[in-house]
Design a protein around this motif. Sequence first.
Motif, PDB file in Angstrom:
ATOM      1  N   THR A 141       0.838  -1.188   0.000  1.00  0.00           N
ATOM      2  CA  THR A 141       0.000   0.000   0.000  1.00  0.00           C
ATOM      3  C   THR A 141       0.880   1.247   0.000  1.00  0.00           C
ATOM      4  O   THR A 141       2.034   1.210   0.414  1.00  0.00           O
ATOM      5  CB  THR A 141      -0.916   0.056   1.239  1.00  0.00           C
ATOM      6  OG1 THR A 141      -0.124   0.030   2.423  1.00  0.00           O
ATOM      7  CG2 THR A 141      -1.902  -1.096   1.235  1.00  0.00           C
ATOM      8  N   ASN A 142       0.282   2.343  -0.454  1.00  0.00           N
ATOM      9  CA  ASN A 142       0.994   3.627  -0.460  1.00  0.00           C
ATOM     10  C   ASN A 142       0.651   4.392   0.825  1.00  0.00           C
ATOM     11  O   ASN A 142      -0.130   3.908   1.653  1.00  0.00           O
ATOM     12  CB  ASN A 142       0.652   4.418  -1.727  1.00  0.00           C
ATOM     13  CG  ASN A 142      -0.811   4.813  -1.808  1.00  0.00           C
ATOM     14  OD1 ASN A 142      -1.522   4.904  -0.808  1.00  0.00           O
ATOM     15  ND2 ASN A 142      -1.274   5.063  -3.020  1.00  0.00           N
ATOM     16  N   PRO A 143       1.201   5.583   1.026  1.00  0.00           N
ATOM     17  CA  PRO A 143       0.915   6.332   2.256  1.00  0.00           C
ATOM     18  C   PRO A 143      -0.564   6.680   2.460  1.00  0.00           C
ATOM     19  O   PRO A 143      -0.981   6.975   3.581  1.00  0.00           O
ATOM     20  CB  PRO A 143       1.749   7.606   2.102  1.00  0.00           C
ATOM     21  CG  PRO A 143       2.881   7.199   1.229  1.00  0.00           C
ATOM     22  CD  PRO A 143       2.277   6.214   0.253  1.00  0.00           C
ATOM     23  N   GLY A 202       4.589  -0.058   1.438  1.00  0.00           N
ATOM     24  CA  GLY A 202       5.658  -0.574   0.603  1.00  0.00           C
ATOM     25  C   GLY A 202       6.270   0.412  -0.365  1.00  0.00           C
ATOM     26  O   GLY A 202       6.886  -0.013  -1.341  1.00  0.00           O
ATOM     27  N   ASN A 203       6.109   1.700  -0.145  1.00  0.00           N
ATOM     28  CA  ASN A 203       6.723   2.668  -1.055  1.00  0.00           C
ATOM     29  C   ASN A 203       7.484   3.693  -0.222  1.00  0.00           C
ATOM     30  O   ASN A 203       6.960   4.215   0.748  1.00  0.00           O
ATOM     31  CB  ASN A 203       5.655   3.355  -1.909  1.00  0.00           C
ATOM     32  CG  ASN A 203       6.182   3.803  -3.245  1.00  0.00           C
ATOM     33  OD1 ASN A 203       7.262   3.392  -3.680  1.00  0.00           O
ATOM     34  ND2 ASN A 203       5.430   4.654  -3.922  1.00  0.00           N
ATOM     35  N   TYR A 204       8.709   3.968  -0.618  1.00  0.00           N
ATOM     36  CA  TYR A 204       9.604   4.849   0.145  1.00  0.00           C
ATOM     37  C   TYR A 204       9.828   4.296   1.562  1.00  0.00           C
ATOM     38  O   TYR A 204       9.640   4.989   2.554  1.00  0.00           O
ATOM     39  CB  TYR A 204       9.067   6.279   0.225  1.00  0.00           C
ATOM     40  CG  TYR A 204       9.014   6.980  -1.104  1.00  0.00           C
ATOM     41  CD1 TYR A 204      10.172   7.481  -1.693  1.00  0.00           C
ATOM     42  CD2 TYR A 204       7.806   7.158  -1.764  1.00  0.00           C
ATOM     43  CE1 TYR A 204      10.125   8.135  -2.910  1.00  0.00           C
ATOM     44  CE2 TYR A 204       7.752   7.815  -2.990  1.00  0.00           C
ATOM     45  CZ  TYR A 204       8.909   8.293  -3.550  1.00  0.00           C
ATOM     46  OH  TYR A 204       8.854   8.940  -4.751  1.00  0.00           O
ATOM     47  N   ILE A 205      10.237   3.054   1.641  1.00  0.00           N
ATOM     48  CA  ILE A 205      10.503   2.424   2.930  1.00  0.00           C
ATOM     49  C   ILE A 205      12.001   2.521   3.209  1.00  0.00           C
ATOM     50  O   ILE A 205      12.822   1.970   2.476  1.00  0.00           O
ATOM     51  CB  ILE A 205      10.047   0.949   2.925  1.00  0.00           C
ATOM     52  CG1 ILE A 205       8.554   0.860   2.581  1.00  0.00           C
ATOM     53  CG2 ILE A 205      10.366   0.284   4.253  1.00  0.00           C
ATOM     54  CD1 ILE A 205       7.631   1.585   3.534  1.00  0.00           C
ATOM     55  N   TRP A 258      13.595   1.932  -0.444  1.00  0.00           N
ATOM     56  CA  TRP A 258      13.182   1.037  -1.521  1.00  0.00           C
ATOM     57  C   TRP A 258      11.648   1.048  -1.573  1.00  0.00           C
ATOM     58  O   TRP A 258      10.982   1.566  -0.691  1.00  0.00           O
ATOM     59  CB  TRP A 258      13.664  -0.379  -1.256  1.00  0.00           C
ATOM     60  CG  TRP A 258      15.151  -0.552  -1.305  1.00  0.00           C
ATOM     61  CD1 TRP A 258      16.092   0.167  -0.622  1.00  0.00           C
ATOM     62  CD2 TRP A 258      15.875  -1.500  -2.072  1.00  0.00           C
ATOM     63  NE1 TRP A 258      17.341  -0.290  -0.906  1.00  0.00           N
ATOM     64  CE2 TRP A 258      17.247  -1.318  -1.792  1.00  0.00           C
ATOM     65  CE3 TRP A 258      15.509  -2.507  -2.953  1.00  0.00           C
ATOM     66  CZ2 TRP A 258      18.239  -2.102  -2.379  1.00  0.00           C
ATOM     67  CZ3 TRP A 258      16.496  -3.279  -3.531  1.00  0.00           C
ATOM     68  CH2 TRP A 258      17.841  -3.050  -3.254  1.00  0.00           C
ATOM     69  N   GLY A 259      11.117   0.414  -2.577  1.00  0.00           N
ATOM     70  CA  GLY A 259       9.684   0.231  -2.679  1.00  0.00           C
ATOM     71  C   GLY A 259       9.386  -1.102  -3.329  1.00  0.00           C
ATOM     72  O   GLY A 259      10.123  -1.538  -4.208  1.00  0.00           O
TER      73      GLY A 259
END
Length: 186
Positions: free
Chosen positions: A134-136, A164-167, A182-183
């Motif tokens: 999922t995104n923010p 899972g994005n910009y982790i 990473w994403g």
Amino acid sequence: RGWDWVNNDNNPTDDLGHGTNIAGIIGAIANNNSLFAGANWNSKLMILKSLDQNNSATYEGMANSIYYAADNGAKVLSMSLGGGPSSLIRDAVAYTNMHNMSFVACMMNFNDAVPYYPAAYSPEFPNMIAVGSTNPNDFRTSPFFWSASSGSNYGSHLNVVAPGNYIYSLASDSDTNSGEYWGGTS
């Protein structure tokens, strides 16, 4: 130290940083002077390498990692790679199910509903957990920051989603730098 199925030795050094990133998210300890801590500070990690320097793996290497983890007492296996259906991988997943080991696998990042394995074995084996991203804003990630055509795969075999994005995590080339992100569904 785990095992490297690419070079067939006990030096599972990460060629690409993918495994290092995931391991940091899982188990980087607190107060480590890197401004980053993982989800479980007390976890013990068994590093098993199946991906080569070209980001490719064989089903044999993947299956060997799965059996090795089960035979050496792992309680949870996280596998952040996948491919097409394989009887070799299916048998290894069944083995982890018989050993009561949780098996977490990524859905992949191709922005479609194509099933990738081992995650796609989740309807068959209760120990398998297929993970999407999922995104923010808590929607399916599409796209990831690294490609306009990417996105979290989806489908009926999906069990859970997680950010899972910009982790952010540990950098693959340094044990003190957390400035890498990473994403993906990994």
